[in-house]
Design a protein around this motif. Sequence first.
Motif, PDB file in Angstrom:
ATOM      1  N   ALA A  16     -42.018   7.217   5.203  1.00 57.67           N
ATOM      2  CA  ALA A  16     -42.575   6.539   5.396  1.00 57.67           C
ATOM      3  C   ALA A  16     -44.019   6.307   6.243  1.00 57.67           C
ATOM      4  CB  ALA A  16     -42.084   4.597   5.393  1.00 57.67           C
ATOM      5  N   GLU A  17     -43.374   6.625   7.554  1.00 58.94           N
ATOM      6  CA  GLU A  17     -44.224   6.433   9.069  1.00 58.94           C
ATOM      7  C   GLU A  17     -44.807   8.083   8.441  1.00 58.94           C
ATOM      8  OE1 GLU A  17     -42.772   5.766  13.226  1.00 58.94           O
ATOM      9  OE2 GLU A  17     -40.966   4.702  11.909  1.00 58.94           O
ATOM     10  N   LEU A  18     -44.209   9.481   8.459  1.00 58.47           N
ATOM     11  CA  LEU A  18     -44.770  10.031   7.817  1.00 58.47           C
ATOM     12  C   LEU A  18     -45.749  10.804   7.385  1.00 58.47           C
ATOM     13  CD1 LEU A  18     -44.280  13.380   8.946  1.00 58.47           C
ATOM     14  CD2 LEU A  18     -42.623  13.945   7.430  1.00 58.47           C
ATOM     15  N   ASN A  19     -45.651   9.327   6.282  1.00 62.57           N
ATOM     16  CA  ASN A  19     -46.829   9.398   5.157  1.00 62.57           C
ATOM     17  C   ASN A  19     -47.889   8.987   5.754  1.00 62.57           C
ATOM     18  OD1 ASN A  19     -46.309  10.670   2.774  1.00 62.57           O
ATOM     19  ND2 ASN A  19     -44.018   9.436   2.451  1.00 62.57           N
ATOM     20  N   ARG A  20     -47.918   8.563   6.218  1.00 62.25           N
ATOM     21  CA  ARG A  20     -49.278   7.318   7.356  1.00 62.25           C
ATOM     22  C   ARG A  20     -50.010   8.689   7.896  1.00 62.25           C
ATOM     23  NH1 ARG A  20     -45.840   3.231   6.742  1.00 62.25           N
ATOM     24  NH2 ARG A  20     -45.152   3.122   9.464  1.00 62.25           N
ATOM     25  N   THR A  21     -49.639  10.035   8.351  1.00 62.43           N
ATOM     26  CA  THR A  21     -49.907  10.769   8.762  1.00 62.43           C
ATOM     27  C   THR A  21     -50.261  11.660   8.029  1.00 62.43           C
ATOM     28  OG1 THR A  21     -48.183  12.434   8.943  1.00 62.43           O
ATOM     29  CG2 THR A  21     -47.905  10.281  10.998  1.00 62.43           C
ATOM     30  N   ALA A  22     -51.980  12.548   7.920  1.00 61.68           N
ATOM     31  CA  ALA A  22     -52.523  13.546   7.151  1.00 61.68           C
ATOM     32  C   ALA A  22     -51.493  14.530   6.798  1.00 61.68           C
ATOM     33  CB  ALA A  22     -53.816  14.203   8.323  1.00 61.68           C
ATOM     34  N   LEU A  23     -50.848  14.787   6.083  1.00 67.30           N
ATOM     35  CA  LEU A  23     -49.962  15.777   5.798  1.00 67.30           C
ATOM     36  C   LEU A  23     -51.164  17.087   4.769  1.00 67.30           C
ATOM     37  CD1 LEU A  23     -46.953  13.624   4.422  1.00 67.30           C
ATOM     38  CD2 LEU A  23     -47.303  15.001   6.798  1.00 67.30           C
ATOM     39  N   PRO A  24     -50.577  18.132   4.903  1.00 67.31           N
ATOM     40  CA  PRO A  24     -50.792  19.626   4.110  1.00 67.31           C
ATOM     41  C   PRO A  24     -49.852  18.935   2.596  1.00 67.31           C
ATOM     42  CG  PRO A  24     -49.601  20.200   6.143  1.00 67.31           C
ATOM     43  CD  PRO A  24     -48.850  18.439   6.038  1.00 67.31           C
ATOM     44  N   LEU A  25     -50.871  19.554   1.473  1.00 65.71           N
ATOM     45  CA  LEU A  25     -49.534  19.577   0.147  1.00 65.71           C
ATOM     46  C   LEU A  25     -48.463  19.669   0.229  1.00 65.71           C
ATOM     47  CD1 LEU A  25     -50.287  18.002  -2.446  1.00 65.71           C
ATOM     48  CD2 LEU A  25     -51.470  20.070  -3.058  1.00 65.71           C
ATOM     49  N   ASP A  26     -48.252  21.014   0.889  1.00 65.87           N
ATOM     50  CA  ASP A  26     -46.878  22.022   0.728  1.00 65.87           C
ATOM     51  C   ASP A  26     -46.023  20.488   1.448  1.00 65.87           C
ATOM     52  OD1 ASP A  26     -48.052  21.859   2.840  1.00 65.87           O
ATOM     53  OD2 ASP A  26     -46.848  24.018   3.545  1.00 65.87           O
ATOM     54  N   ILE A  27     -45.697  20.037   2.586  1.00 61.66           N
ATOM     55  CA  ILE A  27     -44.766  19.000   3.350  1.00 61.66           C
ATOM     56  C   ILE A  27     -45.226  18.014   1.877  1.00 61.66           C
ATOM     57  CG2 ILE A  27     -44.407  17.910   4.955  1.00 61.66           C
ATOM     58  CD1 ILE A  27     -44.217  20.268   5.300  1.00 61.66           C
ATOM     59  N   THR A  28     -46.433  17.055   1.389  1.00 59.70           N
ATOM     60  CA  THR A  28     -45.932  15.474   0.365  1.00 59.70           C
ATOM     61  C   THR A  28     -45.020  16.221  -0.326  1.00 59.70           C
ATOM     62  OG1 THR A  28     -48.247  14.898   1.241  1.00 59.70           O
ATOM     63  CG2 THR A  28     -47.105  14.094  -0.598  1.00 59.70           C
ATOM     64  N   ARG A  29     -44.994  17.583  -1.271  1.00 55.08           N
ATOM     65  CA  ARG A  29     -44.111  17.437  -2.350  1.00 55.08           C
ATOM     66  C   ARG A  29     -42.796  18.048  -1.281  1.00 55.08           C
ATOM     67  NH1 ARG A  29     -48.021  21.980  -5.906  1.00 55.08           N
ATOM     68  NH2 ARG A  29     -49.410  20.428  -5.881  1.00 55.08           N
ATOM     69  N   LEU A  30     -41.954  17.956  -0.311  1.00 54.98           N
ATOM     70  CA  LEU A  30     -41.336  18.318  -0.386  1.00 54.98           C
ATOM     71  C   LEU A  30     -40.207  16.765  -0.397  1.00 54.98           C
ATOM     72  CD1 LEU A  30     -41.554  20.902   2.187  1.00 54.98           C
ATOM     73  CD2 LEU A  30     -40.859  21.672   0.461  1.00 54.98           C
ATOM     74  N   LEU A  31     -40.917  15.570   0.591  1.00 53.90           N
ATOM     75  CA  LEU A  31     -39.961  14.740   1.106  1.00 53.90           C
ATOM     76  C   LEU A  31     -39.412  13.477  -0.337  1.00 53.90           C
ATOM     77  CD1 LEU A  31     -43.117  13.014   3.221  1.00 53.90           C
ATOM     78  CD2 LEU A  31     -41.511  14.278   4.024  1.00 53.90           C
ATOM     79  N   PRO A  32     -40.075  13.761  -1.742  1.00 54.35           N
ATOM     80  CA  PRO A  32     -39.109  13.111  -2.895  1.00 54.35           C
ATOM     81  C   PRO A  32     -37.451  13.777  -2.581  1.00 54.35           C
ATOM     82  CG  PRO A  32     -41.773  13.985  -3.260  1.00 54.35           C
ATOM     83  CD  PRO A  32     -41.143  14.183  -1.911  1.00 54.35           C
ATOM     84  N   ASP A  33     -37.599  14.955  -2.629  1.00 57.16           N
ATOM     85  CA  ASP A  33     -36.518  16.306  -2.380  1.00 57.16           C
ATOM     86  C   ASP A  33     -35.835  14.864  -1.633  1.00 57.16           C
ATOM     87  OD1 ASP A  33     -37.107  17.662  -4.865  1.00 57.16           O
ATOM     88  OD2 ASP A  33     -37.618  19.204  -3.610  1.00 57.16           O
ATOM     89  N   LEU A  34     -35.936  15.221  -0.637  1.00 56.30           N
ATOM     90  CA  LEU A  34     -34.932  14.600   0.559  1.00 56.30           C
ATOM     91  C   LEU A  34     -35.070  13.274  -0.004  1.00 56.30           C
ATOM     92  CD1 LEU A  34     -36.860  16.197   3.445  1.00 56.30           C
ATOM     93  CD2 LEU A  34     -34.940  16.986   2.404  1.00 56.30           C
ATOM     94  N   LEU A  35     -35.917  12.621  -0.365  1.00 59.62           N
ATOM     95  CA  LEU A  35     -35.022  11.099  -0.596  1.00 59.62           C
ATOM     96  C   LEU A  35     -34.530  10.808  -1.195  1.00 59.62           C
ATOM     97  CD1 LEU A  35     -38.950   9.206  -0.576  1.00 59.62           C
ATOM     98  CD2 LEU A  35     -36.606   8.634   1.652  1.00 59.62           C
TER      99      LEU A  35
END
Length: 593
Positions: A393-412
Amino acid sequence: MSLLAITGSVIGGIGLLLFGMALMTDGLKLAAGKALRNILSTWTHTRAHALAAGALITGMVQSSSAVTVATIGFANAGLLTLPGALWLVYGSNVGTTMTGWIVALIGFKLKVEAFALPLVGIGVMLRLTGEGTRRAYIGQSIIGFGLLFLGIGVLADTFTDLGESFKLPVITEPWIWSVLVYIAVGMLLTTLMQSSSAALVIALSAAESGLIPLNTAAMVVIGANLGTTTTAILSVWGATPTAKRVALGHVIFNLVTATVAIAILTPLLATVAAIREFLALEPSPAVTLALFHTVFNVLGVALMWPLSGHVTRFLAKRFQTEEEQESRPRFLDRNVLALPHIAVQALSREVGRIRGMAVHELRNSLARLPTRRRQDLHTLAKRLSNAVGDYTAELNRTALPLDITRLLPDLLYGTQQLSVVLESVSELNALRDNLSSEDPAVQSALDGYILAAEEVLDSLQAEKGDLQVTRPIPVPIPGPIPGPGPGSISEPIEAVRDAEDMAIEQESAWGGLEARYTTLREVALVAAAEGRLSASDMTKVLRYATLLRRMLKQTRRASDRIVSVQSSLVEGTDPGNAEASKSGSESASELLD
């Protein structure tokens, strides 16, 4: 009055007092029934609610020690959080002041025999006519109430006779040794009788009869409050760390409150006198002491209110077990949140560590080695999954590149799957321990299935919990291939072969598991149909096999997602291709259902 008569009266009065208080407390607890448990476990969402619940319950059962021990027991069972349990205990200290008010406003104002004996009679009638019902418990509490006041009457008369010929020394100066002696007397009374309320009644009786002066009685009251900590300390012998923290919090509350009260005793007594006059209360020693006891405990709550966060953090670091140390994130560093790729790498390593824990617990379960307790596993899974969720959640509050954003659901998703695996280990162990099969064919099939499950765990290669990702090697351009040597293309070729062999080995292990699962199911069904295996035992075997298979698949799916994320981070794989790869892996896993 002779010394022997005085001694006998004091012993008899204390006996009536303790017996009456025990009957009243037990009766009220039994009459409250589930209400007591429900209040303790549900009215603790905020510190104000927990404080009010602790005061209310203690006022109901007339025993702060009982509420403290019950609270520690609930914390020991994991039904109460540390902050909720602490404020319940603080509230119980406020609730115990009700005893002083009852004694001061009723016990010394009426002729005891005029209402105590009728109460005993009414209580006995209710007790005899309502055996096994709530009415009987209410009757028991009324009997205890009557005996309590009979004991107060005996003590008051005895102390009055004794006070005419003997007085304890008055503290005119705040001499430290005198203060400590009277505080020790209060602590000793509470410890011996296991009731601060009983010690308070004795102090009120002695002050009201003139045996001891007001400031001395106030010291005894402070000591009686401190004495309640001995009950809390004794009740956590061998308990969980949370229960020990609650007991230590109880000690800290009483020590801080007592220290401040002793330091400002003279102005505190003057404040109590002013409050008494403002409320138009009778200026008797008993009423003054009851008010002092209330002000004293409310002062403790006021002192702890701003310190609550600091005290809770301090306690959380005490009595830590190896499991609690392990439940702390190891790679989630908030200093790298501004660097998305590094932050996601740290996140993937933490999820990989959770995966290693899940595999380790599964290995121990299959080998019948000791595993963590159910509550420890639940706590471990909850804390780590919450930590991963909060960090994401804290990471999502930063400016994330699209490729990084798409990786987070897999980890969750992987974290959620692994948490389910950890929380299911206890259920798997329970099924394993209840397996019973005297049929050799079923036992052989079960042993083969467990062996196949161990091979699957070996193929996952997660003993350390930190996945090693093999860097994908591009297909070389056709042309002359240099001979072996440092930097030659033979090294990438070997790496590709190792990765392919690993994949083949993993698929072979899963294929073996499925074959063994099918065999075990068929053998168990045939054995049950032929009467060689009872229907109950067949159900247990199949439930065990199905749960283990599901947990292994959940672990594998989480592994696929973690590997996909780490591969993307290493090579900068296009998120679309990574997603397609993951989906294909997921589809392959689904074929095992």
